[in-house]
Design a protein around this motif. Structure first.
Motif, mmCIF file in Angstrom:
data_model
loop_
_atom_site.group_PDB
_atom_site.id
_atom_site.type_symbol
_atom_site.label_atom_id
_atom_site.label_comp_id
_atom_site.label_asym_id
_atom_site.label_seq_id
_atom_site.Cartn_x
_atom_site.Cartn_y
_atom_site.Cartn_z
ATOM 1 N N MET A 1 0.973 -1.116 0.086
ATOM 2 C CA MET A 1 0.138 0.452 0.100
ATOM 3 C C MET A 1 1.138 0.879 0.034
ATOM 4 N N VAL A 2 0.222 1.813 -0.439
ATOM 5 C CA VAL A 2 1.414 3.677 -0.762
ATOM 6 C C VAL A 2 0.106 4.923 0.002
ATOM 7 N N ALA A 3 0.884 5.286 0.313
ATOM 8 C CA ALA A 3 0.185 6.489 1.273
ATOM 9 C C ALA A 3 0.037 7.057 0.426
ATOM 10 N N VAL A 4 -0.880 8.164 0.585
ATOM 11 C CA VAL A 4 -0.835 9.235 -0.563
ATOM 12 C C VAL A 4 -1.111 10.657 0.283
ATOM 13 N N THR A 5 -0.321 11.785 0.500
ATOM 14 C CA THR A 5 -1.392 12.658 1.460
ATOM 15 C C THR A 5 -2.514 13.387 0.431
ATOM 16 N N LEU A 6 -2.823 13.718 0.554
ATOM 17 C CA LEU A 6 -3.552 14.863 -0.438
ATOM 18 C C LEU A 6 -3.530 16.310 0.080
ATOM 19 N N GLN A 17 -10.100 13.336 4.385
ATOM 20 C CA GLN A 17 -8.936 12.230 4.619
ATOM 21 C C GLN A 17 -7.696 13.661 4.512
ATOM 22 N N GLU A 18 -6.696 13.644 4.983
ATOM 23 C CA GLU A 18 -5.697 14.093 4.222
ATOM 24 C C GLU A 18 -4.367 12.685 3.753
ATOM 25 N N VAL A 19 -4.637 11.731 4.497
ATOM 26 C CA VAL A 19 -3.664 10.612 4.051
ATOM 27 C C VAL A 19 -4.683 9.827 3.225
ATOM 28 N N VAL A 20 -4.444 8.884 2.658
ATOM 29 C CA VAL A 20 -5.419 7.639 1.825
ATOM 30 C C VAL A 20 -4.489 6.794 1.299
ATOM 31 N N GLU A 21 -4.405 5.539 1.487
ATOM 32 C CA GLU A 21 -4.050 5.109 1.034
ATOM 33 C C GLU A 21 -4.726 4.065 0.014
ATOM 34 N N VAL A 22 -3.735 3.769 -1.183
ATOM 35 C CA VAL A 22 -3.801 2.923 -2.407
ATOM 36 C C VAL A 22 -2.940 2.094 -2.735
ATOM 37 N N GLU A 23 -3.501 0.766 -3.590
ATOM 38 C CA GLU A 23 -2.633 0.264 -3.486
ATOM 39 C C GLU A 23 -1.768 0.304 -5.145
ATOM 40 N N ALA A 24 -1.071 0.141 -5.672
ATOM 41 C CA ALA A 24 -0.958 0.898 -7.089
ATOM 42 C C ALA A 24 1.082 0.198 -7.020
ATOM 43 N N SER A 25 1.685 0.253 -8.025
ATOM 44 C CA SER A 25 3.003 0.447 -7.916
ATOM 45 C C SER A 25 4.129 1.318 -9.138
ATOM 46 N N ASN A 26 3.043 2.128 -9.548
ATOM 47 C CA ASN A 26 3.237 3.814 -10.716
ATOM 48 C C ASN A 26 2.134 4.418 -10.964
ATOM 49 N N GLN A 29 -1.442 3.366 -11.960
ATOM 50 C CA GLN A 29 -2.558 2.962 -11.549
ATOM 51 C C GLN A 29 -2.668 3.313 -10.137
ATOM 52 N N LEU A 30 -1.410 4.110 -10.063
ATOM 53 C CA LEU A 30 -2.432 6.095 -8.197
ATOM 54 C C LEU A 30 -3.821 6.380 -8.422
ATOM 55 N N LEU A 31 -3.313 6.829 -9.713
ATOM 56 C CA LEU A 31 -4.117 8.004 -9.809
ATOM 57 C C LEU A 31 -5.861 7.137 -10.534
ATOM 58 N N ASP A 32 -5.798 5.576 -10.628
ATOM 59 C CA ASP A 32 -7.058 5.608 -11.626
ATOM 60 C C ASP A 32 -7.218 4.247 -10.015
ATOM 61 N N GLU A 65 7.700 4.754 -10.681
ATOM 62 C CA GLU A 65 7.111 4.079 -9.733
ATOM 63 C C GLU A 65 6.784 4.882 -8.805
ATOM 64 N N VAL A 66 6.314 3.742 -7.977
ATOM 65 C CA VAL A 66 6.083 4.523 -6.845
ATOM 66 C C VAL A 66 5.744 3.043 -5.937
ATOM 67 N N ARG A 67 6.915 3.104 -4.806
ATOM 68 C CA ARG A 67 7.121 2.022 -3.762
ATOM 69 C C ARG A 67 5.955 2.590 -2.716
ATOM 70 N N PRO A 68 5.735 1.339 -1.775
ATOM 71 C CA PRO A 68 5.136 1.935 -0.409
ATOM 72 C C PRO A 68 6.232 2.901 0.140
ATOM 73 N N ASP A 69 7.103 2.841 0.305
ATOM 74 C CA ASP A 69 8.229 3.833 1.342
ATOM 75 C C ASP A 69 8.109 4.932 0.769
#
Length: 81
Positions: A1-6, A17-26, A29-32, A65-69
């Motif tokens: 999971m990737v933490a995304v700050t909005l 929410q200020e931070v949401v989590e999504v499953e994505a590797s690029n 995928q993150l936007l979708d 690439e977007v990594r979980p960290d």
């Protein structure tokens, strides 16, 4: 999971929410996944957004690439002047 700050006004489209989590590797995928989980974000994503990944800003870099960290921030696309 990737933490995304909005950033700013985007939060209202994700139930405040200020931070949401999504499953994505690029970037794409993150936007979708954000659009699927938070349909209110879809119009802004279609208009254009920028994504900061580990301090570097990307726009339309679909296979970046977007990594979980990764530190990830989603922002409305801003035009310079």
């Amino acid at each position: 999971m990737v933490a995304v700050t909005l950033w700013g006004s985007l939060r209202e489209f994700a139930d405040g929410q200020e931070v949401v989590e999504v499953e994505a590797s690029n970037f794409k995928q993150l936007l979708d996944e954000l659009g699927r989980l938070y349909p209110g974000l879809q119009p802004q994503i279609r208009r254009g957004v920028s994504l900061a990944i580990d301090g570097r800003v990307y726009r339309n870099s679909w296979f970046t690439e977007v990594r979980p960290d990764s530190e990830v921030v989603l922002m409305p696309y801003m035009k310079g002047g």
